[in-house]
Structure formats: structure tokens, C-alpha cells
Design an enzyme around this catalytic site. Structure first.
Site, PDB file in Angstrom:
ATOM      1  N   THR A 285      45.152   1.689   6.611  1.00  0.00           N
ATOM      2  CA  THR A 285      45.302   0.774   7.757  1.00  0.00           C
ATOM      3  C   THR A 285      46.736   0.714   8.271  1.00  0.00           C
ATOM      4  O   THR A 285      46.976   0.729   9.477  1.00  0.00           O
ATOM      5  CB  THR A 285      44.828  -0.638   7.365  1.00  0.00           C
TER       6      THR A 285
ATOM      7  N   CYS B  13      43.707   2.819   1.101  1.00  0.00           N
ATOM      8  CA  CYS B  13      43.609   2.266   2.443  1.00  0.00           C
ATOM      9  C   CYS B  13      44.683   2.898   3.321  1.00  0.00           C
ATOM     10  O   CYS B  13      45.811   3.105   2.876  1.00  0.00           O
ATOM     11  CB  CYS B  13      43.831   0.766   2.316  1.00  0.00           C
TER      12      CYS B  13
HETATM   13  P1  5GP Z   1      43.202  -1.513  -4.622  1.00  0.00           P
HETATM   14  O1  5GP Z   1      42.903  -2.441  -5.756  1.00  0.00           O
HETATM   15  O2  5GP Z   1      42.577  -0.164  -4.813  1.00  0.00           O
HETATM   16  O3  5GP Z   1      44.651  -1.437  -4.284  1.00  0.00           O
HETATM   17  O4  5GP Z   1      42.513  -2.170  -3.310  1.00  0.00           O
HETATM   18  C1  5GP Z   1      41.132  -2.399  -3.243  1.00  0.00           C
HETATM   19  C2  5GP Z   1      40.780  -2.955  -1.870  1.00  0.00           C
HETATM   20  O5  5GP Z   1      41.075  -2.032  -0.814  1.00  0.00           O
HETATM   21  C3  5GP Z   1      39.308  -3.260  -1.626  1.00  0.00           C
HETATM   22  O6  5GP Z   1      38.851  -4.403  -2.286  1.00  0.00           O
HETATM   23  C4  5GP Z   1      39.246  -3.361  -0.114  1.00  0.00           C
HETATM   24  O7  5GP Z   1      39.649  -4.636   0.349  1.00  0.00           O
HETATM   25  C5  5GP Z   1      40.289  -2.349   0.327  1.00  0.00           C
HETATM   26  N1  5GP Z   1      39.625  -1.118   0.833  1.00  0.00           N
HETATM   27  C6  5GP Z   1      38.653  -0.402   0.227  1.00  0.00           C
HETATM   28  N2  5GP Z   1      38.313   0.680   0.961  1.00  0.00           N
HETATM   29  C7  5GP Z   1      39.078   0.648   2.071  1.00  0.00           C
HETATM   30  C8  5GP Z   1      39.186   1.493   3.230  1.00  0.00           C
HETATM   31  O8  5GP Z   1      38.529   2.515   3.372  1.00  0.00           O
HETATM   32  N3  5GP Z   1      40.081   1.106   4.171  1.00  0.00           N
HETATM   33  C9  5GP Z   1      40.835  -0.028   4.039  1.00  0.00           C
HETATM   34  N4  5GP Z   1      41.654  -0.357   5.022  1.00  0.00           N
HETATM   35  N5  5GP Z   1      40.784  -0.827   2.947  1.00  0.00           N
HETATM   36  C10 5GP Z   1      39.909  -0.501   1.975  1.00  0.00           C
END
Ligand code: 5GP
Length: 345
Positions: A188, A186
Site C-alpha cells: 500500500t 503489503c
Molecule cells: P504482518 O503481520 O504480516 O506484518 O501484517 C499482516 C496484515 O497485513 C494483515 O492482517 C492485513 O491487515 C495486512 N494485509 C494482508 N494482505 C494484504 C495485502 O495484500 N495488501 C495490504 N495492503 N495489506 C495486507
């Protein structure tokens, strides 16, 4: 004048769990199953509340089959066709209790979700996922979906503050997804400067949700089994994982071979890769873009599941929790400046 909140907010990396005297002899005595009855759907759940994220590469039918064997849950991504859903449901009826069908707020998403749920009444969970859970439009959307599906358990998000958790629960959601910006792919926080340290978000949102007999799901930011344990310790009822489940045989996409090593592609749902793949269909999925990374191929996800479950069981024995349910009550976090000994990193 802008306001500055001087309270210290923490991430998983800023704390460790304090060990406590315990009568547990071994981690095999620890019970990770949890049972919940949801506030709005009135449905009950029993399982190990660890959830594969509704991302193309992770929230797949293959992942659901593997996770369901261990009573884990999968939020299936929204890009399968009705035909693919039908085939999966016919061949894997036992999995259906451990999956959710996902949607954004577009009319076409709602139409597709409705078709899936009408076709497969055994699917009892809906995952409503948007860039910004703070918009009034999203709250109205949750109300509409609740009206349309009074008995389905609705997960909705993402938000990071108590007042919005309450608003979404009162709008009809059962499980509020918590996390803005912590995800492994992400961007953001870089693109917008918006976010909230995940451990504090979970602590504060769990408190708000539990006050209304609602539930929360910590979503994003877990990098290792210890982080999953910290999320549960902070009060999360469910923990959603993207990156930790990436790169496995059960993930979407092909294996890439490079310099004798194997990799799989993992990408954010609003990354260029995802947008190209779904030709504009996900452009509004997240407010800002996500990254694309090549993850070293990790083989069958079963090894990773065992590693996570073993870790969380072990956490429970260290703090004297015979059940996962007791973990947050037995949790004292200690603020730290260092997690690991990095001599050999
Ligand atoms: P991880 O477990 O990989 O740290 O986080 C997974 C989460 O990242 C997902 O469930 C979703 O909420 C968030 N996420 C997935 N794709 C994106 C994206 O393209 N942009 C953003 N801002 N968040 C994402």
C-alpha cells in the site's frame, strides 16, 4: 495548500522499552491472560490476545487448533466452504471460543458469513475487513452487521486515526483493527503513498477507543516478539500477526523444495497469487496489491508461539508488570537510532 503535520510519528523500530525496577523474580510469574467485556456486544473475553490474521495461508483451521491450545485467537479466512466449517466445528468444539469468522463488504460475503453464524451459533466473533476503513459505505456496513448480529463481538478495520476509531465504535464495532501499510506483504505505501507509522497509530487509536470503552487490535508490522510487546506497551488490547505466523506446518499451501531447502508460500490477500486462487473474488479486498514471498519452512507453530509468549513475558519482567494488563501502564518508550548490534547479521 497541503498541510504538513510536523509531529513526529514512530514505528516499532524507532523505540525501545525502558527497563524499570521490579519485584518480579522470574518471567514464569507473569500472567498474559486478559479479560475484556466488549462495549457493544456486551460479551466477555478471556485469553492471550494474540491473533492470527485472516489471510488464506495463516488464518486456517489448523492454525486455530494449535493457537487455541495456548489460548491464542485466530481470525479464520473467508474462503472455507460451509461443509469445511461444519466439519471443523464438529471435531473441534473447544476451539470455537477462540476464533472469528471473516468477511468483506460484498453481498456474497455477508451471505456466507450469515450462513456460517447461523450454522454455528457457538462462533461469537466477526472480523470485518476492508481495504479502506474510512469509507462511508464501510461505516454503514458495520451498522447493518451490528443490527443483524446484536450479540456478536465485531472486529472492524483497518484505520489508523482516532476519529475513525470513534466512528466505527459508535457504528457498532467492538474491536477496531489499526494498521494501514505496515504489513510484511503489503505494498500500500509503495502503490499509494498512504500510511501511518504503526506505533503512533496504536498509541493514538488506543486512546480514542479506550475513551469510549472500546478496544483496538494492532494489525501488521510486527517482525519479532519485541514488536508484539511494543504494540501491547503502546496500548493495543489485541495484536494481529501475519508474517510471524507464516511458513509453519499449520499454514495453508504446500511445502516447496528448492536447493535442499524447504519453503512455504506467503502472500498478501490482494496479491496476484490470492486473486488467481480465488478467481477475482478478492480483487476488491485491499486498495492496492500485496506481495508474494517464499518463507523458509519453520515447522510446527508451537515453537514460534512459545518464543513470542516467552518474549512478552520477559518484557513484562523487565518493566515490572506482573500481568499483561499492566504492561502499557509500565511502559516508557525511548526513541532510538539503532535496535540491534549488527556485527553478525
Ligand atoms: P504482518 O503481520 O504480516 O506484518 O501484517 C499482516 C496484515 O497485513 C494483515 O492482517 C492485513 O491487515 C495486512 N494485509 C494482508 N494482505 C494484504 C495485502 O495484500 N495488501 C495490504 N495492503 N495489506 C495486507
Amino acid at each position: 495548500m497541503p498541510r504538513i503535520d510536523n509531529d513526529i510519528k514512530l514505528d516499532f523500530k524507532d523505540v525501545l522499552l525502558r527497563p524499570k525496577r521490579s519485584t518480579l523474580k522470574s518471567r514464569s510469574e507473569v500472567d498474559l491472560l486478559r479479560s475484556f467485556t466488549f462495549r457493544n456486544s456486551k460479551q466477555s473475553y478471556s485469553g492471550i490476545p494474540i491473533v492470527a490474521a485472516n489471510m488464506d495461508s495463516v488464518g486456517t483451521f489448523e492454525m486455530a487448533k494449535a493457537l487455541s491450545k495456548f489460548s491464542l485467537f485466530t481470525a479464520i479466512h473467508k474462503h472455507y466452504t460451509l461443509e469445511q466449517w461444519k466439519e471443523f466445528a464438529c471435531n473441534n468444539p473447544d476451539c470455537l471460543q477462540n476464533i472469528a469468522a471473516s468477511a468483506g463488504t460484498s453481498p456474497s460475503d455477508l451471505e456466507k458469513l450469515t450462513s456460517v453464524l447461523e450454522l454455528l451459533p457457538d462462533i461469537r466473533y466477526i472480523c470485518l475487513d476492508v481495504a479502506n476503513g474510512y469509507s462511508e459505505h464501510f461505516v454503514e456496513f458495520v451498522k447493518d452487521v451490528r443490527k443483524k448480529f446484536p450479540d456478536h463481538t465485531i472486529m472492524a478495520g483497518n484505520v489508523v486515526t482516532g476519529e475513525m476509531v470513534e466512528e466505527l465504535i459508535l457504528a457498532g464495532a467492538d474491536i477496531i483493527k489499526v494498521g494501514i501499510g505496515p504489513g510484511s506483504v503489503c505494498t500500500t505505501r509503495i502503490k499509494t503513498g498512504v500510511g501511518y507509522p504503526q506505533l503512533s497509530a496504536v498509541i493514538e487509536c488506543a486512546d480514542a477507543a479506550h475513551g469510549l470503552k472500546g478496544h483496538i487490535m494492532s494489525d501488521g508490522g510486527c517482525t519479532c516478539p519485541g514488536d508484539v510487546a511494543k504494540a501491547f506497551g503502546a496500548g493495543a488490547d489485541f495484536v494481529m500477526l501475519g508474517g510471524m505466523f507464516s511458513g509453519h506446518s499449520q499454514c495453508g499451501g504446500d511445502i516447496i523444495e528448492k536447493n535442499g531447502k524447504k519453503y512455504k508460500l506467503f502472500y498478501g490477500m490482494s496479491s496476484e497469487t490470492a486473486m488467481k486462487k480465488h478467481s477475482g473474488g478478492v480483487a476488491d479486498y485491499r486498495a492496492s496489491e500485496g506481495k508474494t514471498v517464499e518463507v523458509e519452512f519453520k515447522g510446527d507453530v508451537e515453537g514460534t508461539i512459545r518464543d513470542i509468549l516467552g518474549g512478552v513475558r520477559s518484557t513484562c519482567t523487565y518493566v515490572g508488570a506482573a500481568k499483561l494488563k499492566e504492561l502499557s501502564r509500565r511502559t516508557t518508550f525511548i526513541r532510538v537510532t539503532q535496535q540491534l548490534n549488527t556485527t553478525f547479521n
